[in-house]
Design a protein around this motif. Structure first.
Motif, PDB file in Angstrom:
ATOM      1  N   PHE A 152      -1.427 -13.129  -3.292  1.00 50.65           N
ATOM      2  CA  PHE A 152      -0.482 -12.201  -2.666  1.00 50.65           C
ATOM      3  C   PHE A 152       0.885 -12.256  -3.356  1.00 50.65           C
ATOM      4  CE2 PHE A 152      -3.445 -11.833   0.943  1.00 50.65           C
ATOM      5  CZ  PHE A 152      -3.386 -10.456   1.123  1.00 50.65           C
ATOM      6  N   CYS A 197      -5.495  -7.603  -8.257  1.00 49.68           N
ATOM      7  CA  CYS A 197      -5.240  -8.293  -6.990  1.00 49.68           C
ATOM      8  C   CYS A 197      -6.111  -7.733  -5.873  1.00 49.68           C
ATOM      9  CB  CYS A 197      -3.767  -8.190  -6.622  1.00 49.68           C
ATOM     10  SG  CYS A 197      -2.676  -9.106  -7.736  1.00 49.68           S
ATOM     11  N   PHE A 198      -6.271  -6.411  -5.821  1.00 49.29           N
ATOM     12  CA  PHE A 198      -7.144  -5.809  -4.816  1.00 49.29           C
ATOM     13  C   PHE A 198      -8.578  -6.321  -4.966  1.00 49.29           C
ATOM     14  CE2 PHE A 198      -4.257  -1.994  -4.018  1.00 49.29           C
ATOM     15  CZ  PHE A 198      -4.101  -2.263  -2.669  1.00 49.29           C
ATOM     16  N   PHE A 207       4.470 -12.238  -0.801  1.00 42.70           N
ATOM     17  CA  PHE A 207       4.269 -10.900  -1.356  1.00 42.70           C
ATOM     18  C   PHE A 207       5.623 -10.228  -1.594  1.00 42.70           C
ATOM     19  CE2 PHE A 207       4.039  -6.309  -0.440  1.00 42.70           C
ATOM     20  CZ  PHE A 207       3.278  -5.902  -1.522  1.00 42.70           C
ATOM     21  N   PHE A 224      -1.104  -4.004   1.019  1.00 44.01           N
ATOM     22  CA  PHE A 224      -0.810  -5.425   0.815  1.00 44.01           C
ATOM     23  C   PHE A 224       0.135  -5.943   1.894  1.00 44.01           C
ATOM     24  CE2 PHE A 224      -1.727  -4.648  -3.860  1.00 44.01           C
ATOM     25  CZ  PHE A 224      -2.841  -5.474  -3.904  1.00 44.01           C
ATOM     26  N   MET A 230      -2.130  -4.434  -9.929  1.00 45.43           N
ATOM     27  CA  MET A 230      -2.470  -4.147  -8.533  1.00 45.43           C
ATOM     28  C   MET A 230      -3.978  -4.117  -8.332  1.00 45.43           C
ATOM     29  SD  MET A 230       0.304  -1.290  -7.248  1.00 45.43           S
ATOM     30  CE  MET A 230       0.991  -0.606  -8.759  1.00 45.43           C
ATOM     31  N   ALA A 258       0.315 -10.075  -6.247  1.00 47.65           N
ATOM     32  CA  ALA A 258       0.315  -8.672  -5.816  1.00 47.65           C
ATOM     33  C   ALA A 258       1.741  -8.147  -5.681  1.00 47.65           C
ATOM     34  CB  ALA A 258      -0.427  -8.528  -4.483  1.00 47.65           C
ATOM     35  N   CYS A 306      -0.723   1.507  -1.669  1.00 48.75           N
ATOM     36  CA  CYS A 306      -1.094   0.165  -2.135  1.00 48.75           C
ATOM     37  C   CYS A 306      -0.133  -0.882  -1.584  1.00 48.75           C
ATOM     38  CB  CYS A 306      -1.099   0.122  -3.661  1.00 48.75           C
ATOM     39  SG  CYS A 306      -2.325   1.189  -4.440  1.00 48.75           S
ATOM     40  N   GLU A 307       1.168  -0.602  -1.655  1.00 48.08           N
ATOM     41  CA  GLU A 307       2.156  -1.556  -1.147  1.00 48.08           C
ATOM     42  C   GLU A 307       1.955  -1.793   0.348  1.00 48.08           C
ATOM     43  OE1 GLU A 307       6.668  -1.231   0.078  1.00 48.08           O
ATOM     44  OE2 GLU A 307       6.478  -1.030  -2.099  1.00 48.08           O
ATOM     45  N   CYS A 314       3.365  -5.063  -7.820  1.00 40.46           N
ATOM     46  CA  CYS A 314       3.939  -3.894  -7.145  1.00 40.46           C
ATOM     47  C   CYS A 314       5.421  -3.703  -7.451  1.00 40.46           C
ATOM     48  CB  CYS A 314       3.771  -4.040  -5.628  1.00 40.46           C
ATOM     49  SG  CYS A 314       2.081  -3.818  -5.021  1.00 40.46           S
ATOM     50  N   TYR A 369      -9.997  -3.409   0.515  1.00 37.68           N
ATOM     51  CA  TYR A 369      -9.226  -3.942  -0.618  1.00 37.68           C
ATOM     52  C   TYR A 369      -9.996  -3.743  -1.921  1.00 37.68           C
ATOM     53  CZ  TYR A 369      -5.131  -6.257   1.414  1.00 37.68           C
ATOM     54  OH  TYR A 369      -3.917  -6.512   1.990  1.00 37.68           O
TER      55      TYR A 369
END
Length: 381
Positions: A295, A278-279, A243, A217, A275, A298, A213-214, A302, A356
């Motif tokens: 972002f 945001c996705f 971010f 992004f 998360m 996000a 995931c990180e 994270c 995403y």
């Protein structure tokens, strides 16, 4: 201040500053006099990832032979040699610079794996009563250095030459070895093959999924904003900076807040939901302002999943703490690789926006693993 604190957090800053140098030098290395192709430049990342994974997974064995101070100094030495190779490479070109940089990134990866295993374990021991906060702030320091190192590099490149910043880092790494080290209070710690536990796997799986995931992004924010949304390149770069900035601020903030105000477990469980939101939201946005805010959010979402996984994992395996820390550093690198590089070929089949949207489903295993891993520590074979 406890003995070894400066060395541990200083190493965290230098590690973050050193680890981001090759990405920060992307434009320089692909321009004269180096003139690297995109394929050659991309190749530089593979030794770094391989070195980091190998070092992280063997950190427990190294600790068993050399102790915590020996593990720390070996990681520091690898980082120092890597900086020396980078400075040397700046005076070469052609095949020679490629060989030097491949060696530099491999040693930097080894230094990253060993040093991160050592300092994450040490932070949890230095402040045993607030291990989660100590590890979270350490990773905030690493992230903060990652954010500002390219700016410092650009300043040196404008005023002097770009290799001056790696030379400074080389000097600081060597100086770090002279500082007092944290006490080896984990002298009875187990390492090597006999220290592996099945109960470590949920922590490693959680960190690997989190790192996907990180990477999704962090590595693709610029592309989504600047290419997919046709916004200025500066806006894409700003989205990436926000971010990482959001992640760093979240780590500092949650690391400093007392546990009775925001319970660590509640924050840990909320992170996957943030998360996922945001996705899901980012692909729906078109305007620059909305994307920049999303972002940033996000990054905040994270911020704590990895350091809290590290803290809970070490607490659940006190006799294998370095092995646990090394395993999670390795899992982080595997997940980062998947999130960063895997999404490229995948876009031949599905758009980045749809990737995403579907990535929001990662929240399901992340939430379950956060719940499982944050139960009262209970080590099982």
């Amino acid at each position: 201040m406890k003995r070894g604190t400066t060395a541990v957090y200083g190493a965290g800053f230098l590690q973050g500053a050193a680890f981001v140098l090759i990405p920060a030098l992307g434009t320089t290395l692909r321009s004269a006099p180096y003139d690297m192709s995109n394929a050659t430049y991309g190749l530089l990342y593979f030794p770094e990832i391989i070195g980091a994974i190998l070092a992280a997974l063997t950190a427990g064995s190294v600790h068993g032979r050399l102790g915590s101070a020996g593990l720390f100094r070996l990681g520091v030495l690898c980082n120092a040699i890597a900086m020396g190779l980078l400075v040397t490479a700046s005076f070469t070109h052609g095949f020679t610079i490629i060989v030097l940089l491949l060696a530099e990134t491999f040693l930097l990866g080894i230094g990253f794996g060993l040093t991160n295993a050592a300092i994450n374990r040490a932070a949890s021991l230095l402040f045993a009563g607030a291990a989660a906060a100590a590890v979270t702030i350490l990773n905030a320091v690493i992230g903060g250095a990652t954010a500002i190192s390219p700016i410092i590099l650009a300043g040196f490149q404008t005023v002097l030459t770009w290799d001056a910043w790696p030379a400074v880092l080389l000097t600081l790494w060597l100086g770090l070895m002279l500082l007092p080290q944290a006490g080896d209070s984990e002298s009875n710690e187990q390492g090597g093959v006999g220290a592996w536990r099945q109960s470590m796997l949920p922590f490693a799986v959680g960190v690997m999924i989190y790192a996907i995931c990180e990477g999704s992004f962090g590595s693709w924010a610029n592309v989504l904003v600047s290419v997919d949304r046709h916004l200025p390149a500066a806006t894409g770069a700003l989205a990436l900076s926000l971010f990482w900035g959001g992640m760093t601020i979240a780590r500092f903030g949650l690391g400093a807040i007392p546990d009775h105000l925001i319970h660590r477990r509640i924050a840990y469980l909320l992170a996957p939901l943030g998360m996922a939101a945001c996705f899901f939201i980012i692909p729906q946005l078109q305007a620059a302002a909305g994307l920049l805010v999303a972002f940033t959010a996000a990054g905040v979402a994270c911020g704590i999943y990895y350091p809290y996984s590290m803290a809970y994992g070490i607490a659940a395996h006190p006799q294998e703490g370095t092995q646990m820390a090394g395993l999670l550093v390795g899992a982080l690198m595997v997940g980062e690789g998947i999130g960063s590089f895997g999404l490229g070929p995948l876009q031949q089949l599905i758009s980045l926006g749809n990737i995403y949207t579907w990535s929001a489903l990662w929240a399901l295993p992340l939430l379950w693993l956060a719940w499982w891993n944050s139960r009262a520590p209970k080590k099982t074979a």
